[in-house]
Structure formats: structure tokens, C-alpha cells
Design a protein around this motif. Structure first.
Motif, PDB file in Angstrom:
ATOM      1  N   PRO A 203       0.832  -1.216   0.000  1.00  0.00           N
ATOM      2  CA  PRO A 203       0.000   0.000   0.000  1.00  0.00           C
ATOM      3  C   PRO A 203       0.863   1.261   0.000  1.00  0.00           C
ATOM      4  CG  PRO A 203      -0.805  -1.581   1.612  1.00  0.00           C
ATOM      5  CD  PRO A 203       0.504  -2.108   1.127  1.00  0.00           C
ATOM      6  N   ASP A 204       0.403   2.258  -0.737  1.00  0.00           N
ATOM      7  CA  ASP A 204       1.147   3.514  -0.871  1.00  0.00           C
ATOM      8  C   ASP A 204       0.142   4.662  -0.846  1.00  0.00           C
ATOM      9  OD1 ASP A 204       2.757   5.632  -1.495  1.00  0.00           O
ATOM     10  OD2 ASP A 204       3.678   4.712  -3.257  1.00  0.00           O
ATOM     11  N   ASP A 205       0.138   5.432   0.241  1.00  0.00           N
ATOM     12  CA  ASP A 205      -0.843   6.504   0.400  1.00  0.00           C
ATOM     13  C   ASP A 205      -0.473   7.775  -0.351  1.00  0.00           C
ATOM     14  OD1 ASP A 205      -2.353   4.891   2.061  1.00  0.00           O
ATOM     15  OD2 ASP A 205      -1.312   5.558   3.868  1.00  0.00           O
ATOM     16  N   SER A 206       0.753   7.853  -0.857  1.00  0.00           N
ATOM     17  CA  SER A 206       1.204   9.066  -1.535  1.00  0.00           C
ATOM     18  C   SER A 206       0.957   8.968  -3.042  1.00  0.00           C
ATOM     19  CB  SER A 206       2.690   9.303  -1.261  1.00  0.00           C
ATOM     20  OG  SER A 206       3.181  10.350  -2.073  1.00  0.00           O
ATOM     21  N   LYS A 207       0.060   9.800  -3.533  1.00  0.00           N
ATOM     22  CA  LYS A 207      -0.218   9.798  -4.967  1.00  0.00           C
ATOM     23  C   LYS A 207       1.007  10.221  -5.761  1.00  0.00           C
ATOM     24  CE  LYS A 207      -3.382  11.629  -8.457  1.00  0.00           C
ATOM     25  NZ  LYS A 207      -4.564  12.489  -8.705  1.00  0.00           N
ATOM     26  N   GLU A 208       1.754  11.206  -5.236  1.00  0.00           N
ATOM     27  CA  GLU A 208       2.957  11.671  -5.928  1.00  0.00           C
ATOM     28  C   GLU A 208       3.977  10.545  -6.052  1.00  0.00           C
ATOM     29  OE1 GLU A 208       1.516  13.125  -3.398  1.00  0.00           O
ATOM     30  OE2 GLU A 208       0.654  14.940  -4.330  1.00  0.00           O
ATOM     31  N   HIS A 209       4.148   9.794  -4.969  1.00  0.00           N
ATOM     32  CA  HIS A 209       5.109   8.695  -5.012  1.00  0.00           C
ATOM     33  C   HIS A 209       4.651   7.603  -5.967  1.00  0.00           C
ATOM     34  CE1 HIS A 209       7.183   4.991  -3.532  1.00  0.00           C
ATOM     35  NE2 HIS A 209       8.212   5.821  -3.522  1.00  0.00           N
ATOM     36  N   ARG A 210       3.351   7.302  -5.958  1.00  0.00           N
ATOM     37  CA  ARG A 210       2.832   6.290  -6.878  1.00  0.00           C
ATOM     38  C   ARG A 210       3.073   6.713  -8.324  1.00  0.00           C
ATOM     39  NH1 ARG A 210      -1.777   6.466  -3.558  1.00  0.00           N
ATOM     40  NH2 ARG A 210      -3.001   7.368  -5.269  1.00  0.00           N
ATOM     41  N   THR A 211       2.938   8.003  -8.599  1.00  0.00           N
ATOM     42  CA  THR A 211       3.165   8.505  -9.957  1.00  0.00           C
ATOM     43  C   THR A 211       4.612   8.272 -10.383  1.00  0.00           C
ATOM     44  OG1 THR A 211       1.449  10.190  -9.680  1.00  0.00           O
ATOM     45  CG2 THR A 211       3.072  10.542 -11.427  1.00  0.00           C
ATOM     46  N   VAL A 212       5.535   8.508  -9.469  1.00  0.00           N
ATOM     47  CA  VAL A 212       6.951   8.277  -9.783  1.00  0.00           C
ATOM     48  C   VAL A 212       7.189   6.805 -10.104  1.00  0.00           C
ATOM     49  CG1 VAL A 212       9.298   8.344  -8.861  1.00  0.00           C
ATOM     50  CG2 VAL A 212       7.718  10.238  -8.398  1.00  0.00           C
ATOM     51  N   VAL A 213       6.592   5.912  -9.315  1.00  0.00           N
ATOM     52  CA  VAL A 213       6.758   4.468  -9.555  1.00  0.00           C
ATOM     53  C   VAL A 213       6.146   4.081 -10.892  1.00  0.00           C
ATOM     54  CG1 VAL A 213       6.211   2.157  -8.713  1.00  0.00           C
ATOM     55  CG2 VAL A 213       6.831   3.955  -7.086  1.00  0.00           C
ATOM     56  N   HIS A 214       4.934   4.606 -11.180  1.00  0.00           N
ATOM     57  CA  HIS A 214       4.292   4.335 -12.473  1.00  0.00           C
ATOM     58  C   HIS A 214       5.210   4.754 -13.626  1.00  0.00           C
ATOM     59  CE1 HIS A 214       0.293   2.874 -11.537  1.00  0.00           C
ATOM     60  NE2 HIS A 214       0.104   3.838 -10.650  1.00  0.00           N
ATOM     61  N   HIS A 215       5.776   5.943 -13.535  1.00  0.00           N
ATOM     62  CA  HIS A 215       6.623   6.459 -14.616  1.00  0.00           C
ATOM     63  C   HIS A 215       7.876   5.602 -14.789  1.00  0.00           C
ATOM     64  CE1 HIS A 215       4.804  10.791 -14.417  1.00  0.00           C
ATOM     65  NE2 HIS A 215       3.997   9.917 -14.995  1.00  0.00           N
ATOM     66  N   PHE A 216       8.465   5.184 -13.685  1.00  0.00           N
ATOM     67  CA  PHE A 216       9.653   4.336 -13.794  1.00  0.00           C
ATOM     68  C   PHE A 216       9.314   3.007 -14.471  1.00  0.00           C
ATOM     69  CE2 PHE A 216      11.894   0.669 -12.026  1.00  0.00           C
ATOM     70  CZ  PHE A 216      13.183   0.934 -12.474  1.00  0.00           C
ATOM     71  N   ASP A 232      -8.403  -0.633  -2.093  1.00  0.00           N
ATOM     72  CA  ASP A 232      -9.112  -1.703  -1.400  1.00  0.00           C
ATOM     73  C   ASP A 232      -9.098  -1.387   0.091  1.00  0.00           C
ATOM     74  OD1 ASP A 232     -10.431  -4.042  -0.826  1.00  0.00           O
ATOM     75  OD2 ASP A 232      -8.609  -5.252  -0.769  1.00  0.00           O
ATOM     76  N   LEU A 233     -10.296  -1.291   0.687  1.00  0.00           N
ATOM     77  CA  LEU A 233     -10.427  -1.006   2.114  1.00  0.00           C
ATOM     78  C   LEU A 233      -9.687   0.274   2.497  1.00  0.00           C
ATOM     79  CD1 LEU A 233      -9.974  -4.629   3.553  1.00  0.00           C
ATOM     80  CD2 LEU A 233     -12.109  -3.388   3.090  1.00  0.00           C
ATOM     81  N   GLY A 234      -9.769   1.267   1.624  1.00  0.00           N
ATOM     82  CA  GLY A 234      -9.180   2.554   1.923  1.00  0.00           C
ATOM     83  C   GLY A 234      -7.695   2.666   1.663  1.00  0.00           C
ATOM     84  N   LYS A 235      -7.075   1.576   1.176  1.00  0.00           N
ATOM     85  CA  LYS A 235      -5.646   1.602   0.890  1.00  0.00           C
ATOM     86  C   LYS A 235      -5.425   1.419  -0.606  1.00  0.00           C
ATOM     87  CE  LYS A 235      -4.175  -0.073   5.418  1.00  0.00           C
ATOM     88  NZ  LYS A 235      -3.366  -1.070   6.167  1.00  0.00           N
ATOM     89  N   THR A 236      -4.457   2.164  -1.130  1.00  0.00           N
ATOM     90  CA  THR A 236      -4.196   2.130  -2.563  1.00  0.00           C
ATOM     91  C   THR A 236      -2.832   1.513  -2.824  1.00  0.00           C
ATOM     92  OG1 THR A 236      -5.499   4.145  -2.850  1.00  0.00           O
ATOM     93  CG2 THR A 236      -4.053   3.510  -4.667  1.00  0.00           C
ATOM     94  N   ALA A 237      -2.771   0.658  -3.835  1.00  0.00           N
ATOM     95  CA  ALA A 237      -1.511  -0.002  -4.190  1.00  0.00           C
ATOM     96  C   ALA A 237      -1.422  -0.124  -5.704  1.00  0.00           C
ATOM     97  CB  ALA A 237      -1.424  -1.383  -3.547  1.00  0.00           C
ATOM     98  N   ILE A 238      -0.196  -0.262  -6.196  1.00  0.00           N
ATOM     99  CA  ILE A 238       0.051  -0.407  -7.632  1.00  0.00           C
ATOM    100  C   ILE A 238       0.100  -1.888  -7.988  1.00  0.00           C
ATOM    101  CG2 ILE A 238       1.724  -0.030  -9.484  1.00  0.00           C
ATOM    102  CD1 ILE A 238       2.620   2.485  -8.034  1.00  0.00           C
ATOM    103  N   THR A 239      -0.673  -2.262  -8.984  1.00  0.00           N
ATOM    104  CA  THR A 239      -0.648  -3.627  -9.503  1.00  0.00           C
ATOM    105  C   THR A 239      -0.045  -3.614 -10.906  1.00  0.00           C
ATOM    106  OG1 THR A 239      -2.522  -4.419  -8.205  1.00  0.00           O
ATOM    107  CG2 THR A 239      -2.045  -5.596 -10.249  1.00  0.00           C
ATOM    108  N   VAL A 240       0.862  -4.519 -11.146  1.00  0.00           N
ATOM    109  CA  VAL A 240       1.545  -4.633 -12.435  1.00  0.00           C
ATOM    110  C   VAL A 240       1.073  -5.914 -13.109  1.00  0.00           C
ATOM    111  CG1 VAL A 240       3.776  -4.654 -13.601  1.00  0.00           C
ATOM    112  CG2 VAL A 240       3.545  -3.526 -11.379  1.00  0.00           C
ATOM    113  N   ARG A 241       0.638  -5.823 -14.337  1.00  0.00           N
ATOM    114  CA  ARG A 241       0.187  -6.997 -15.089  1.00  0.00           C
ATOM    115  C   ARG A 241       1.079  -7.210 -16.299  1.00  0.00           C
ATOM    116  NH1 ARG A 241      -4.656  -8.587 -13.126  1.00  0.00           N
ATOM    117  NH2 ARG A 241      -5.931  -7.008 -12.048  1.00  0.00           N
TER     118      ARG A 241
END
Length: 694
Positions: A203-216, A232-241
Motif C-alpha cells: 500500500p502507498d498513500d502518496s499519490k505523488e510517489h505512486r506517480t513516480v513508480v508508475h513512470h519508472f 481496497d479497504l481505503g488503501k491504494t496499491a500499484i498492480t503490475v500486469r
């Protein structure tokens, strides 16, 4: 009924009440011959050379295992350990599939371990290590795969025929954005390239940090994967497919063709564990042990025949190596190309040809002094015993091989610690030494005394692959709770899950003994049975997840609709239904006694999930034949010169022709031939016949 044995974990509770007799098995390797019966019902050592082995992709899981285990577990577990009475740890696929000491050699493997530690400690990205020169392309391919699997943060470069290794810069960048464990797991996910699979970061609550991970991820792996944030249940995480069109990088046509080559063969081995034989063949062929697939594990102290399929090896190349394998006690036959690997559990069972020597009655006294009368009495005991088991079957216990015979700490104790998520305790149980001064015990003793994994690794024999894998992880991550968890994760999943399965098997053995002693040999209300077809209606089974399970009603008990052979007992797990009689209470109390009253049978930290299964209370030998003979004459003239078959003839027609050697009458020898389902143990069948541990 006697109390459960601490040595075997097999209760002394039987289904028949004959007297039995004493004797010994496995005096000679040839006394225990196991022949696999394939999915088509063919003995694998007699199947036609042109017949394609049963390698279908779907399979029935046989509970353990393994193992030992001469059983393959009929269950919803996702692995099997068919054996034909195999060794204690045989229930699991080879733990050295990616053991770099096998692929690279001990010295280079240790040098690589030190190189990795240097990378971590000194935080340097430009270091490079030569792994040596590998003229054989198959060997080179396996080095690349093994290094990536063991160290996903490394990259290997070939400057033919040399292979060099350095840190992957993409890993270094990702590990600065997410945890080191997540970065490693992500690179393993990328390397596996399982179509349709996915990986989710924490889980990663920082949208800015998630954006950096997405870009990488998009910049470095965009052609291979797609990413998305999920809540999910108030927590956001990045899923890679993994994208459907994702493919391994720069694989040549030659490499793709090589990956698609499968060769089937029948392996006959003597005095070798299945995994030992595989390790030797893999080294000789320049492939990984994991490139071999098989339907079940077979015993070491026996002559065994089993089907196998090896990947990336042509039939011609396998034939060229056959003479070399024969020098090590392995004979290959029926070598032919196939289109896919062999699936674990894809077999009907095993055929056994057994010899029980030095037969004598249970009562004390000189059984040889009374001549023919003694033999006549013993013959009557044998006939009664075998005919009883032929007619009634035997209690379907898991055999002592399932738990580890003659061990200070048995596998089920380790499994209990894992189920309680006591990682440190489980590791210390695993490394508890045996009595004696053999190298393995010395190494374990040193670890228990010093907690120094590195020094223990130097002492541990190279053949002990599981121990060495765990010691490497303990050296890298430490011996605390997290380090011990990493040590268990260093083993293949099927190896880790073997230990909790062993614990569940012990509980099952105790359960069946309690069921027979308290509820008797009749079917009772609340027992579980396989549902008869005419009863298979929607809604009858509740929420058990298995529509074939039926709870016996009071009316069915009174009418005798079912026999004891229909009764099932559950292997503990998170999806099974327990009996709705006193046995249901017994299971609850038994698990609570071990501190598992709230156990979910999941160890998420080790990625273990035990759904459970249903195992028949009784098993029966099929095609059973038996013979008595006097070994002195029979063996001189070829086994069978002086034996009489009474599996199909009456005792009144049978006469024993006793022989004497050196003035002393020979003891009798019993030869047994029978088939068992893959979930059954030959030693347990013998135990019911003889009323003792053979």
C-alpha cells in the motif's frame, strides 16, 4: 490399541484381528521393487516403446507428496508425493533446482555470494565478477537462469564462452522507490514471465510517489507490463500486469526451439533417491534439476521404475548419456520425444514386488526346532493374515517415511512450528543435529551452538541442498525472525509446504485410530463419505466447497447404506468439512492441544495455504498374490525354484518342502505382489498383514 509411537507417528490400531507374524523387509535391494502404474493403467517398465506417456496437463493431486513418500496425496493440495515407500524427505521436488553450488561449483558459488554482500555493503554499482568459462551452451543457459532466480537484482552478460555478472541498474533504481524485498519480488515476477500474471506492491498513500513508480515502470518495462493503481479497504496499491504480447527479451529461434524439446523415458534406479538421480543426470546433461518432471517420488532402498520427462534434451542426446548413467545405478529405457512435461500425480498407483524374510510367529520360542509342525503353523498364520487384508483392506495410515524415520526432530514438529508462524523455532528444529559425528550433524551442531550460518555453510556437505539454501539466506539476512522467514522462502514452495503437510498427516493418523477405537468398524451418523451419484443434487453439500462430500444420516446408518470402506476423514485445512459426530469435536480439541484452535492454515509470510483434503479411512491391495519359499534353494536356482503359490490355491493342496543348510532348517520367505493406489503405502499394508512394523 497402543499409544501412538513417538518414533513412527503411526498408531497401532488395525482393521483385522488375525495374529500376524514377524519378518524383515529390504534386507536386499532386490527385495523391494516398485513399478509405477501410469495413468493408462500400464506398468511403466512394460509399456510399448511407441506408446506416448500420459503427460496430460490436468492432473489429480495426491496427498504427499512426496513423499516418502510412497503416497501421492489425493487432495486439493497443489502438489503430490507419490512414492512407493520413499524416504523421509522424498515427498518434495528437488530443492537444488536453482542451487548455484550445483550449477557453478562450490568455489564460484561462494565467490558470488561474497560479491553480492559487497554490493550491498559498499553500495557500488560498477563492480563486476567473472563466473568462469562455459563452452557448453546448455550450461551457459542454466547459469543465466539460476543466477537471475537466486539474485534477481543481478544481470549476467556473456562474452563467449565467459559469463560475467553485475548489478542490474534498473533494480538499483527501483529499490530506491520501493522496499528491497518488493524490488526483488518484482524482478522475479518479470523474469518468470507467466502470461496473465500480476504483481502488487505494498500500500502507498502518496499519490505523488505512486506517480513516480508508475513512470519508472512504464519507462523501463512498458513494452512488457502495464500498471494501474487499485484501492481496497481505503488503501491504494500499484498492480503490475504482464501484457499478453510480453515475451522474453531477445530469445533466438534456436533458443525457443530448445525450450520446446521434451523427451520422455523410463528410469530404473537402484539404491538412489529420485532427487539424487535427477541431480546427477542434470549435471551430466547441463540442465537444471527443475527441467525434469515426474509423476511421483520413489524409494531409495529399492529397485524402482518410473516415468520421467526432461526438458531441452533430445532423445539422441539422452541415449548418448545412458551408458554414463548406468555406471551410477540408473538405467534408461523407452526414450522418445513428447510434447509436454509430466505432471506430478499423473499415475494410477504403484505395483510392488516384495520379499519378507526370516518369517516367525510373534510368540517367543525356538521356531526352528519343531520342524514341519513349526512351518505348518507359520504357513497358516501367513495365509490367514494375507487373506484377511486381501478381503478387508488395511487402515490407510501415512507411513513413518512421511515424518522422517530415526530423526531427532521429525518433519511434523517443524510443520507445527511453521503453522504457528514461529520462524525461528522452525529453523532451529530443522537444524537440530542427529546423534553421531557425520558431517551433516557436525555442521548442524555448530549452527545450534554458535548461530553462525556462514561457518555452518562451510561445514555442511554439498549434497545437502536444502540446508545449504537456508544457510545462505540466514547468512545474508540474519538469524532473527525476518532472516528465518527469508531462509524458509529460499526453499521451493513444494519443499516449504511439505512440513505443514507432515503435521496434518500426523493428526490424520491419530484421527483414524481414534475413530476406529471409539466408533468401531461400522459407519456412523455424521461420518463423511463420497456422495453417491443418485444423491448428487444441488444444495445437498452446504458450503464445503466439495459437492462430492456427504454426511451420513441416522437412517443411512440404520439401513447400512455405506460400508467402512466408504468413510473419509478430513486432512486439516481451511476448506474441509469435519465429521458431524464425536470426531468433529475430536479434531477441534486435538488442534487446540497444539495451539492451533484459531489456525487459518495459512502462513502468508511464507506463501503457504493448506486447504485440506479428504482421505479414505481404508485402502485395499489389488491383484494380490503371495508365495512362500525356502530362500536357500530358491535363490541358488533362481528365485522361485522352491516356492508355492497359495494366493489362488487352497492350503490343502500346498506342501512345504523344507531345506536345510548346515544342519539348520531354513526360515521361510514370503513373496508378495500387489498394486496400490498412489495414496497408499506398501509398508502400511505389510504392517496390517504382519501386525508389526516390518
Amino acid at each position: 490399541m497402543k499409544e501412538d509411537s513417538d518414533v513412527t507417528n503411526v498408531p497401532e490400531c488395525f482393521i483385522s484381528d488375525h495374529e500376524g507374524f514377524l519378518g524383515s523387509i529390504k534386507n536386499l535391494i532386490k527385495d523391494f521393487v516398485v513399478t509405477e502404474i501410469d495413468i493408462n493403467g500400464q506398468h511403466v517398465n512394460t509399456a510399448s516403446e511407441t506408446q506416448t506417456p500420459a503427460c496430460a496437463s490436468s492432473h489429480k493431486y495426491n496427498e504427499a507428496s512426496a513423499d516418502s513418500m510412497e503416497n501421492s496425496h489425493q487432495s486439493v493440495f497443489q502438489e503430490a508425493d507419490d512414492s512407493g515407500d520413499c524416504g523421509a524427505d522424498a515427498t518434495v521436488p528437488s530443492p537444488c533446482s536453482f542451487d548455484l553450488s550445483v550449477i557453478l561449483g562450490q568455489a564460484v558459488s561462494e565467490e558470488l555470494e561474497q560479491f553480492v554482500l559487497t554490493l550491498k555493503d559498499e553500495n557500488t554499482a560498477k563492480q563486476e565478477l567473472s563466473l568462469g568459462h562455459f563452452p557448453d551452451k546448455h550450461h551457459r543457459a542454466n547459469v543465466h537462469r539460476a543466477v537471475r532466480h537466486r539474485f534477481p537484482f543481478l544481470m549476467t552478460v556473456t562474452i563467449q564462452p565467459e559469463i560475467r555478472v553485475r548489478e542490474d541498474p534498473d533494480y538499483r533504481e527501483l529499490s530506491q522507490l520501493v522496499s528491497e524485498d518488493e524490488a526483488e519480488d518484482f524482478f522475479r515476477f518479470i523474469d518468470a514471465k507467466v502470461r496473465g500474471s500480476s504483481y502488487t506492491f505494498g500500500p502507498d498513500d502518496s499519490k505523488e510517489h505512486r506517480t513516480v513508480v508508475h513512470h519508472f515502470l512504464s519507462r523501463r518495462f512498458g513494452k512488457l507490463v502495464e500498471t494501474k493503481s487499485f484501492s481496497d479497504l481505503g488503501k491504494t496499491a500499484i498492480t503490475v500486469r504482464l501484457r499478453e504480447q510480453g515475451r522474453p527479451k531477445k530469445r533466438t529461434t534456436e533458443e525457443r526451439k530448445e525450450e520446446e524439446v521434451y523427451t520422455a523415458f523410463t528410469l530404473c534406479k537402484e539404491n538412489l533417491e529420485t532427487l539424487e538421480a535427477i541431480s546427477y543426470m542434470a549435471a551430466a546433461l547441463g540442465v537444471l534439476p527443475s527441467d525434469f518432471t515426474y509423476a511421483g517420488i520413489k524409494d531409495k532402498r529399492a529397485i524402482t521404475y518410473q516415468s520421467m520427462v526432461v526438458k531441452k534434451v533430445s532423445p539422441q542426446r539422452l541415449r548418448e548419456k545412458s551408458a554414463e548413467f548406468e555406471k551410477r545405478g540408473m538405467r534408461l529405457s523407452q526414450i522418445l520425444p513428447v510434447s509436454e512435461p509430466l505432471r506430478l500425480g499423473r499415475l494410477q498407483g504403484n505395483h510392488f514386488d516384495l520379499v519378507v524374510r526370516d518369517l516367525r510367529p510373534h510368540e517367543a520360542g525356538d521356531t526352528h526346532s519343531s520342524g514341519g509342525n513349526s512351518h505348518t503353523h507359520l504357513t497358516a498364520l501367513v495365509k490367514e493374515a494375507v487373506e484377511n487384508v486381501k478381503a478387508r483392506g488395511f487402515v490407510n495410515y501415512y507411513g513413518p517415511q512421511r515424518f522422517g524415520t530415526m530423526q531427532s526432530v521429525q518433519s511434523d514438529h517443524v510443520g507445527l512450528a511453521l503453522l504457528k508462524e514461529d520462524m525461528v523455532g522452525a529453523v532451529r528444529l530443522f537444524f537440530t543435529p542427529e546423534e553421531g559425528d557425520d558431517p551433516q550433524s557436525q555442521a548442524k551442531r555448530h549452527f545450534m551452538q554458535t548461530d553462525n550460518a556462514k561457518e555452518c555453510l562451510a561445514l555442511m556437505p554439498s549434497s545437502k541442498a536444502r540446508e545449504r539454501l537456508m544457510l545462505r539466506a540466514l547468512n545474508r539476512y540474519g538469524t532473527g525472525p525476518d532472516g528465518c522467514a527469508q531462509a524458509w522462502l529460499s526453499l521451493p514452495h513444494s519443499t516449504r509446504v511439505f512440513y505443514p503437510h507432515a503435521y496434518c498427516s500426523r493428526v490424520w493418523n491419530e484421527a483414524v485410530a481414534h475413530r476406529l477405537t471409539t466408533l468401531g468398524h461400522r459407519v456412523r451418523r455424521g461420518d463423511l463419505v463420497w456422495m453417491q451419484e443418485e444423491q448428487n443434487k444441488p444444495g445437498d453439500t452446504g458450503d464445503t466447497g466439495s459437492p462430492q462430500i456427504h454426511v451420513v444420516t441416522e437412517q443411512e446408518e440404520q439401513e447400512g447404506v455405506y460400508t467402512l470402506g466408504h468413510v473419509l476423514l478430513p486432512m486439516p485445512g481451511n476448506t474441509v468439512k469435519y465429521p458431524e459426530n464425536s470426531m468433529g469435536t475430536w479434531f477441534k480439541e486435538r488442534l487446540a492441544r497444539d495451539g492451533l484452535d484459531n489456525c487459518r492454515f495459512r502462513v502468508s509470510g511464507l506463501k503457504l495455504n493448506l486447504p485440506g483434503c479428504y482421505r479414505p479411512l481404508l485402502a485395499s491391495p489389488r491383484n494380490l498374490r503371495y508365495q512362500l519359499n525356502t530362500p536357500a534353494r530358491g535363490e541358488r536356482g533362481g528365485r522361485g525354484d522352491e516356492k508355492e503359490a497359495f494366493g489362488s490355491s487352497s492350503m490343502s493342496d500346498w506342501q512345504l518342502n523344507g531345506a536345510t543348510v548346515g544342519g539348520k532348517q531354513d526360515s521361510l520367505t514370503l513373496t508378495l505382489n500387489f498394486d496400490l493406489d498412489s495414496s497408499c503405502y506398501a509398508t502400511i499394508c505389510l504392517r496390517e498383514i504382519m501386525k508389526c512394523d516390518p
